[in-house]
Write a protein that holds these residues in place. Structure first.
Motif, PDB file in Angstrom:
ATOM      1  N   LEU A   6       0.799  -1.179   0.124  1.00  0.00           N
ATOM      2  CA  LEU A   6      -0.013   0.060   0.246  1.00  0.00           C
ATOM      3  C   LEU A   6       0.768   1.176   0.058  1.00  0.00           C
ATOM      4  CD1 LEU A   6      -2.625  -1.183   2.422  1.00  0.00           C
ATOM      5  CD2 LEU A   6      -2.827  -1.086   0.191  1.00  0.00           C
ATOM      6  N   GLY A   7       0.414   2.271  -0.864  1.00  0.00           N
ATOM      7  CA  GLY A   7       1.350   3.396  -0.724  1.00  0.00           C
ATOM      8  C   GLY A   7       2.485   3.584  -1.666  1.00  0.00           C
ATOM      9  N   SER A   8       3.052   4.622  -1.933  1.00  0.00           N
ATOM     10  CA  SER A   8       4.282   4.529  -2.832  1.00  0.00           C
ATOM     11  C   SER A   8       5.271   5.763  -2.089  1.00  0.00           C
ATOM     12  CB  SER A   8       3.766   5.059  -4.385  1.00  0.00           C
ATOM     13  OG  SER A   8       3.175   6.197  -4.171  1.00  0.00           O
ATOM     14  N   LYS A   9       5.001   6.605  -1.430  1.00  0.00           N
ATOM     15  CA  LYS A   9       6.019   7.464  -0.843  1.00  0.00           C
ATOM     16  C   LYS A   9       7.247   6.675  -0.156  1.00  0.00           C
ATOM     17  CE  LYS A   9       2.599  11.314  -0.500  1.00  0.00           C
ATOM     18  NZ  LYS A   9       1.835  12.343   0.399  1.00  0.00           N
ATOM     19  N   PRO A  10       8.100   7.247  -0.078  1.00  0.00           N
ATOM     20  CA  PRO A  10       9.598   6.734   0.663  1.00  0.00           C
ATOM     21  C   PRO A  10       9.026   6.745   2.314  1.00  0.00           C
ATOM     22  CG  PRO A  10      10.145   8.863  -0.210  1.00  0.00           C
ATOM     23  CD  PRO A  10       8.837   8.480  -0.878  1.00  0.00           C
ATOM     24  N   TYR A  98       1.133 -12.079   8.556  1.00  0.00           N
ATOM     25  CA  TYR A  98       1.549 -11.831  10.053  1.00  0.00           C
ATOM     26  C   TYR A  98       1.250 -10.753  10.443  1.00  0.00           C
ATOM     27  CZ  TYR A  98       4.870 -15.996   9.417  1.00  0.00           C
ATOM     28  OH  TYR A  98       5.279 -17.164   9.153  1.00  0.00           O
ATOM     29  N   ASN A  99       0.838  -9.526   9.960  1.00  0.00           N
ATOM     30  CA  ASN A  99       0.526  -8.199  10.259  1.00  0.00           C
ATOM     31  C   ASN A  99      -0.884  -7.928   9.955  1.00  0.00           C
ATOM     32  OD1 ASN A  99       0.764  -7.330   7.672  1.00  0.00           O
ATOM     33  ND2 ASN A  99       2.707  -6.335   8.060  1.00  0.00           N
ATOM     34  N   VAL A 100      -1.421  -8.648   9.046  1.00  0.00           N
ATOM     35  CA  VAL A 100      -2.711  -8.253   8.457  1.00  0.00           C
ATOM     36  C   VAL A 100      -3.780  -8.186   9.565  1.00  0.00           C
ATOM     37  CG1 VAL A 100      -3.450 -10.402   7.736  1.00  0.00           C
ATOM     38  CG2 VAL A 100      -4.301  -8.328   6.535  1.00  0.00           C
ATOM     39  N   VAL A 101      -3.830  -9.113  10.431  1.00  0.00           N
ATOM     40  CA  VAL A 101      -4.787  -9.058  11.572  1.00  0.00           C
ATOM     41  C   VAL A 101      -4.841  -7.887  12.287  1.00  0.00           C
ATOM     42  CG1 VAL A 101      -6.099 -10.429  13.189  1.00  0.00           C
ATOM     43  CG2 VAL A 101      -5.053 -11.432  11.396  1.00  0.00           C
ATOM     44  N   GLY A 119     -11.710   4.015  -0.737  1.00  0.00           N
ATOM     45  CA  GLY A 119     -10.698   3.402  -0.723  1.00  0.00           C
ATOM     46  C   GLY A 119      -9.832   3.230   0.790  1.00  0.00           C
ATOM     47  N   ASN A 120     -10.424   3.412   1.870  1.00  0.00           N
ATOM     48  CA  ASN A 120     -10.051   3.453   3.088  1.00  0.00           C
ATOM     49  C   ASN A 120      -9.256   2.016   3.472  1.00  0.00           C
ATOM     50  OD1 ASN A 120      -9.056   4.776   5.273  1.00  0.00           O
ATOM     51  ND2 ASN A 120     -10.872   5.794   5.939  1.00  0.00           N
ATOM     52  N   LEU A 121      -8.649   2.065   4.576  1.00  0.00           N
ATOM     53  CA  LEU A 121      -7.832   1.009   4.820  1.00  0.00           C
ATOM     54  C   LEU A 121      -8.689  -0.440   5.004  1.00  0.00           C
ATOM     55  CD1 LEU A 121      -4.891  -0.157   5.350  1.00  0.00           C
ATOM     56  CD2 LEU A 121      -4.863   0.657   7.884  1.00  0.00           C
ATOM     57  N   ILE A 122      -9.615  -0.116   5.801  1.00  0.00           N
ATOM     58  CA  ILE A 122     -10.540  -1.375   5.984  1.00  0.00           C
ATOM     59  C   ILE A 122     -11.133  -2.026   4.698  1.00  0.00           C
ATOM     60  CG2 ILE A 122     -12.730  -2.185   6.923  1.00  0.00           C
ATOM     61  CD1 ILE A 122     -12.611   0.291   9.279  1.00  0.00           C
ATOM     62  N   ILE A 125      -7.869  -3.965   3.313  1.00  0.00           N
ATOM     63  CA  ILE A 125      -7.445  -5.043   3.959  1.00  0.00           C
ATOM     64  C   ILE A 125      -8.631  -6.574   3.932  1.00  0.00           C
ATOM     65  CG2 ILE A 125      -7.191  -6.092   6.116  1.00  0.00           C
ATOM     66  CD1 ILE A 125      -5.929  -3.382   7.262  1.00  0.00           C
ATOM     67  N   ASP A 126      -9.872  -5.980   3.765  1.00  0.00           N
ATOM     68  CA  ASP A 126     -10.828  -6.983   3.645  1.00  0.00           C
ATOM     69  C   ASP A 126     -10.805  -7.694   2.328  1.00  0.00           C
ATOM     70  OD1 ASP A 126     -11.870  -6.855   6.121  1.00  0.00           O
ATOM     71  OD2 ASP A 126     -13.466  -5.428   5.511  1.00  0.00           O
ATOM     72  N   ILE A 127     -10.271  -7.049   1.260  1.00  0.00           N
ATOM     73  CA  ILE A 127     -10.098  -7.418  -0.086  1.00  0.00           C
ATOM     74  C   ILE A 127      -8.914  -8.340  -0.112  1.00  0.00           C
ATOM     75  CG2 ILE A 127      -9.586  -6.933  -2.516  1.00  0.00           C
ATOM     76  CD1 ILE A 127     -11.143  -4.324  -1.943  1.00  0.00           C
ATOM     77  N   PHE A 128      -7.936  -7.925   0.637  1.00  0.00           N
ATOM     78  CA  PHE A 128      -6.672  -8.553   0.547  1.00  0.00           C
ATOM     79  C   PHE A 128      -6.821  -9.924   1.342  1.00  0.00           C
ATOM     80  CE2 PHE A 128      -2.662  -9.662   3.320  1.00  0.00           C
ATOM     81  CZ  PHE A 128      -2.032  -9.946   2.156  1.00  0.00           C
TER      82      PHE A 128
END
Length: 613
Positions: A6-10, A98-101, A119-122, A125-128
């Motif tokens: 997720l994201g692209s910035k450094p 390991y960190n998705v939950v 397109g928020n985080l919830i 993550i549910d799609i993933f």
């Protein structure tokens, strides 16, 4: 393993010691968010644009601490919050099993929903989870493991339930569609094996069995393991034998080997919960699918850690149904107070009783179905249990606390049909007599009455004939029936050899031969009466080398002397003169049969029997 970026910035997040995180930027931070022991120095705008929770908290700040927010009981801790914060800033972050939950629970806490921003985080993550993680066997197990530390959040979000359903569904997949690389336990051949066999990596080296999944789920905590197994059983597509193997693998993985570790105060509650859970997960076929050895070892552990009575009762009933598959070594379960014996004799007695009750009820049912027809076959399990009981008696016979009554009761727990040969029982009695030298004459007689000397093999008979521990009466019976058996066998062989010679031309000689045989028997009987009369009057009759009587004086043992005295009787039995077939401990003794031959020589027979004892 699946992952999502997720994201692209450094990455602009930096650490200052162990307790401070900040974002390097030209703009000064304007809010401090505390998660546990870590303080995050951040900017309000990117956070408030994604989190409804932070909007509420910032709007409610007071004048005393205008820039600091305390997030109490934050799921996943500082690491999970940092993932959410980086997402708000658009910084690149990688989600994996390991960190998705933790990230999903943190996003739920911060209310990062579609109502705040599309397109928020919830949503991401549910799609993933649905499209990648829960479709993969390994990832589903990893996610389920990590969800344990995030309860009740992971439970309320139904992550645990979805993982369990995913795992249970995948266990019933056709094994032909599974490869070992699909599981944790990759059973690929080593390079040496490949070179020797001439195989390539791309070839399928080994077919996958139906229980390919049992070792993978052994890593789960007992509570989650129980829920997974219940889900697998509820689907009704898994064989009971595979369920039994899975429970066995889990028990071997988590139960300690040493007794001290098993009953230690630190682990006893955990071990008790584990054993009771495994027992409640046994297949619904009353344990038939589980190996009897595994059930007995589980019972031994259940007794040691003092599992609840209901769990032990379930095991005892399941074991009794397949006791014929047991090993004597597995039945040697240490006794608990107030029992004084080394091993739990009462437990084995109960197992045998329950087994026989079940077997008899099954056979009665089959006989009714056959309308009283001939029911001969089907006693194989009885024979096995008979051997097991005899072996167990031999193993515990050295115990000085084992009473004659307990030995006798356990021996009689199996019917006569379960012991066509009494060698095993004789061996157990022999050990008991040697180890318990203080037995009374009646106790020895009672023990020896358990065995039937007619059912001893030749080797056991030869041993018993020289056994000084046995009562004299038993030795006499052993010698008598062995001689009768030998004479009968010899007579049968001679008849077979003479049969071809009896042609039509010599049938007329049969009557004279019978008369000669009868005259010979009458002469032998007359000689026997004369000898008895001579003994009665105190005279010694010497027959010379013809009868071989003088050789009896050179015999060294009581068994050989008895054997010689029974020679004449044995010959009579072979010729059909003696028709008695009572051979057990309560049968008519050979000495009493001598008295029955000639009434006039009764006193001399008693005198001779006394002289050889």
């Amino acid at each position: 393993m699946k992952y999502m970026k997720l994201g692209s910035k450094p990455d602009a997040f930096h650490a200052e010691g162990n307790c401070v995180r900040y974002v390097s930027s030209e703009l000064a931070t304007d809010v401090i968010i505390s998660v546990g022991d870590v303080k995050f120095l951040l900017h309000k705008f990117p956070l408030l644009s994604k989190s409804n929770k932070l909007q509420k908290l910032v709007s409610g700040l007071n004048e005393e601490s205008p820039d600091e927010i305390q997030l109490v009981d934050f799921p996943g801790g500082p690491k999970a919050f940092e993932i959410c914060a980086k997402f708000c800033y658009g910084v690149a972050v990688t989600l994996n099993p390991y960190n998705v939950v933790a990230a999903r629970c943190a996003a739920e806490y911060l209310e990062m929903t579609e109502d705040i921003d599309r397109g928020n985080l919830i949503l991401k993550i549910d799609i993933f989870l649905n499209s990648s993680v829960l479709r993969n066997w390994k990832d589903s197990i990893i996610v389920l493991q990590t969800s344990k530390s995030l309860l009740p959040w992971s439970e309320n979000l139904k992550i645990v339930g979805r993982c369990i359903d995913s795992i249970a569904s995948k266990t019933s997949v056709d094994p032909s569609l599974i490869t070992w690389s699909y599981t944790y336990n990759r059973r690929l051949a080593t390079s040496d094996q490949i070179i020797r066999s001439g195989l390539k990596f791309s070839e399928k080296l080994e077919s996958v069995p139906r229980d390919w999944w049992i070792e993978d789920i052994c890593e789960l905590d007992i509570d989650l393991y129980k829920r997974v197994m219940l889900a697998i059983k509820s689907k009704g597509r898994m064989d009971g034998g595979v369920i039994g193997e899975a429970l066995k693998a889990y028990a071997m993985r988590w139960l300690p080997d040493s007794v001290d570790a098993l009953v230690s105060e630190v682990h006893i509650n955990r071990n008790k919960s584990l054993v009771e859970t495994i027992i409640c997960l046994l297949p619904s076929d009353k344990g038939i699918s589980c190996a009897c050895s595994f059930l007995l070892k589980l019972l031994k552990v259940a007794i040691l850690i003092e599992a609840d009575d209901s769990s032990r009762e379930v095991l005892i009933k399941n074991i009794s149904l397949k006791l014929d598959d047991a090993l004597v070594s597995d039945l040697l379960i240490p006794a608990r107070p107030p029992q004084t014996t080394i091993y739990d004799i009462e437990l084995v007695q109960r197992l045998v009783d329950l087994f026989m009750e079940n077997e008899i009820s099954k056979k009665d049912k089959k006989m009714l179905e056959k309308n009283g027809g001939d029911f001969v076959l089907g006693y194989g399990s009885w024979l096995k249990v008979g051997k097991i009981v005899d072996g167990y008696l031999a193993a515990v016979a050295r115990d000085q606390s084992l009473t004659v009554s307990s030995f006798f009761k356990l021996s009689q727990s199996v019917p006569e049909t379960a012991r066509p040969i009494h060698d095993g029982l004789y061996g157990a009695i022999d050990i008991y007599l040697k180890e318990h030298s203080g037995l009374t004459k009646s106790e020895r007689k009672r023990l020896c009455g358990l065995m039937d000397v007619k059912r001893l093999t030749t080797d056991a008979t030869m041993h018993a004939a020289q056994n000084e521990q046995l009562p004299l009466r038993v030795v006499v019976q052993v010698l008598f029936f062995e001689q009768a058996r030998t004479s009968a066998a010899t007579h049968a062989i001679s008849n077979i050899e003479d049969a071809p010679r009896k042609t039509k031309g010599n049938w007329g000689k049969t009557a004279p031969e019978k008369r000669k045989s009868l005259r010979k028997q009458m002469d032998e009987l007359k000689m026997k009466e004369e000898e008895e009369e001579a003994v009665k009057s105190g005279k010694l009759v010497k027959r010379g080398s013809k009868n071989g009587g003088s050789s009896a004086q050179l015999l060294p043992s009581r068994s050989r002397r008895i054997f010689d005295r029974l020679w004449m009787i044995g010959k009579g039995v072979a010729n059909g003169e003696n028709k008695s077939s009572e051979t057990s401990g309560s049968s008519q003794s050979p000495a009493s049969m001598i008295r029955g031959e000639t009434k006039s020589s009764g006193s001399s027979s008693r005198h001779r029997r006394h002289s050889i004892s």
